[in-house]
Design an enzyme around this catalytic site. Structure first.
Site, PDB file in Angstrom:
ATOM      1  N   LYS A  88       0.821  -1.218   0.000  1.00  0.00           N
ATOM      2  CA  LYS A  88       0.000   0.000   0.000  1.00  0.00           C
ATOM      3  C   LYS A  88       0.851   1.263   0.000  1.00  0.00           C
ATOM      4  CE  LYS A  88      -0.730   0.372   4.993  1.00  0.00           C
ATOM      5  NZ  LYS A  88      -1.691   0.682   6.048  1.00  0.00           N
ATOM      6  N   ASP A  89       2.167   1.148   0.307  1.00  0.00           N
ATOM      7  CA  ASP A  89       3.067   2.299   0.279  1.00  0.00           C
ATOM      8  C   ASP A  89       3.719   2.502  -1.081  1.00  0.00           C
ATOM      9  OD1 ASP A  89       2.600   2.817   2.964  1.00  0.00           O
ATOM     10  OD2 ASP A  89       4.354   1.668   3.638  1.00  0.00           O
ATOM     11  N   ARG A 136      -8.410   8.030   3.816  1.00  0.00           N
ATOM     12  CA  ARG A 136      -9.425   7.008   3.518  1.00  0.00           C
ATOM     13  C   ARG A 136     -10.153   6.597   4.786  1.00  0.00           C
ATOM     14  NH1 ARG A 136      -9.484   1.768   4.568  1.00  0.00           N
ATOM     15  NH2 ARG A 136      -7.271   1.766   5.101  1.00  0.00           N
ATOM     16  N   ARG A 137      -9.413   6.234   5.824  1.00  0.00           N
ATOM     17  CA  ARG A 137     -10.058   5.812   7.065  1.00  0.00           C
ATOM     18  C   ARG A 137     -10.871   6.956   7.669  1.00  0.00           C
ATOM     19  NH1 ARG A 137      -4.498   2.923   8.768  1.00  0.00           N
ATOM     20  NH2 ARG A 137      -4.898   0.854   7.892  1.00  0.00           N
ATOM     21  N   ARG A 154       0.319   9.894  13.656  1.00  0.00           N
ATOM     22  CA  ARG A 154       1.457   9.341  12.935  1.00  0.00           C
ATOM     23  C   ARG A 154       2.339   8.589  13.925  1.00  0.00           C
ATOM     24  NH1 ARG A 154       3.984  11.595   8.635  1.00  0.00           N
ATOM     25  NH2 ARG A 154       5.155   9.645   8.755  1.00  0.00           N
ATOM     26  N   ARG A 160       1.672   4.348  18.268  1.00  0.00           N
ATOM     27  CA  ARG A 160       0.226   4.530  18.103  1.00  0.00           C
ATOM     28  C   ARG A 160      -0.551   3.727  19.146  1.00  0.00           C
ATOM     29  NH1 ARG A 160      -0.862   5.042  11.562  1.00  0.00           N
ATOM     30  NH2 ARG A 160       1.223   5.736  11.013  1.00  0.00           N
ATOM     31  N   CYS A 246      -1.886   9.988  -1.095  1.00  0.00           N
ATOM     32  CA  CYS A 246      -2.177  10.469   0.253  1.00  0.00           C
ATOM     33  C   CYS A 246      -3.066  11.708   0.240  1.00  0.00           C
ATOM     34  CB  CYS A 246      -0.867  10.760   0.995  1.00  0.00           C
ATOM     35  SG  CYS A 246       0.071   9.277   1.385  1.00  0.00           S
TER      36      CYS A 246
END
Length: 316
Positions: A88-89, A136-137, A154, A160, A246
């Site tokens: 996904k990166d 997105r989230r 971040r 996190r 992004c």
């Protein structure tokens, strides 16, 4: 095969865990004894710009390519031979001279709800604080619960999780795959619905990147999972058509069952006030041109969604 085969990796705990998995798999494929693994298939740690900048969203400083750029430069310069990325990166376009040589079997693609207080997303009270750096989230959460207060989060997974445990947020959203790989599955309160939280293109999958001239290396066939690669091709096709970055809230997920691939992709307004979605399928995942069909399906569905949604990029 000439040794050493050097693997370029970010220094985060998750990146090293994932690269270590691939180090062992590549070593096994090449017949390297366990005792010789670190010498024959060494990990080369590279600090990326994305790792250094932790106080801003990626879109403010150059996008998700900041997690791959320095490692790709090391590949092109010959300082490493393989790069291990979270799929996904990986931006839609590959730098000249590089390719994704193999896509290993995928982990769980879903998003995870993590909270010290609440068991599930639907349990959050009015006005709860939700931590995520993903547009997105953010958009998907607000589409379901416009009352939520979404704040930027971040940092590496440990950071996190600690902030969630300390009560800085009522809940946070992370990828199930990363938590599973790091041994934090017990921190997951809820594995969120693939329908309500359509994942990022390629979420849960890894990309093994090489120079084009090394794409037929002896380990490639052993590590590549054709069905994961097929699903990812469809999702990344949609990402390409949607200009997924992004700066946009884009989801895409392909599932394979009974010999067919079904892709769903969507774009959302950043405040969750609208979402545009399309689904479609290809009929024979074993066809000689299945990979091209999957990518073309993603491009077509992504273009349809883009036509409906228009420009939903965040304005800088």
């Amino acid at each position: 095969m000439t040794f050493p085969v050097r693997i370029g990796t970010r220094r985060s705990k998750l990146a090293l865990t994932q690269s270590g998995m691939m180090q062992r798999a590549i070593g096994h494929a090449l017949g390297v004894a366990t005792a010789d693994l670190t010498e024959a298939v060494p990990l080369v740690e590279i600090v990326t710009t994305g790792d250094r900048i932790q106080d801003r969203r990626l879109l403010e400083v150059g996008g998700k390519a900041l997690f791959t750029k320095e490692i790709e430069e090391a590949l092109l310069d010959g300082r490493v031979d393989i790069a291990v990325h979270s799929m996904k990166d990986v931006p839609a376009d590959q730098p000249h001279g590089l390719c994704i040589a193999a896509v290993p079997p995928r982990e769980d693609a879903r998003d995870a709800f993590v909270s010290a207080t609440y068991a599930a997303f639907d349990d959050l009270p009015m006005g709860a604080r939700l931590g995520t750096a993903s547009l997105r989230r953010q958009a998907q959460a607000l589409a379901l619960r416009p009352d939520l207060i979404v704040e930027m989060l971040r940092g590496n997974v440990d950071t996190r999780l600690q902030r969630a445990a300390d009560g800085d947020f009522d809940a946070i959203l992370l990828a199930v795959a990363g938590l599973n790989r790091l041994g934090f599955a017990d921190r997951i309160g809820e594995r969120l619905s693939l329908d309500q939280f359509l994942p990022a293109p390629g979420q849960g999958a890894l990309a093994l990147q090489t120079r084009i001239g090394d794409a037929d290396a002896a380990w490639v066939a052993a590590l590549n999972d054709p069905m994961t690669a097929l699903a990812v091709a469809a999702e990344r096709g949609a990402m390409t058509a949607l200009e997924g970055s992004c700066r946009t809230a884009v989801g895409a997920h392909a599932e394979i069952a009974q010999g067919r691939l079904r892709l769903t992709t969507e774009m959302l307004a950043l405040d969750g006030s609208a979402r545009w979605r399309r689904s479609g399928e290809i009929g024979d995942v074993n066809a000689a041109d299945a990979h091209d069909q999957a990518r073309d399906l993603g491009l077509r569905l992504g273009a349809e969604v883009h036509g409906l949604a228009g420009d939903q990029r965040i304005k800088l």
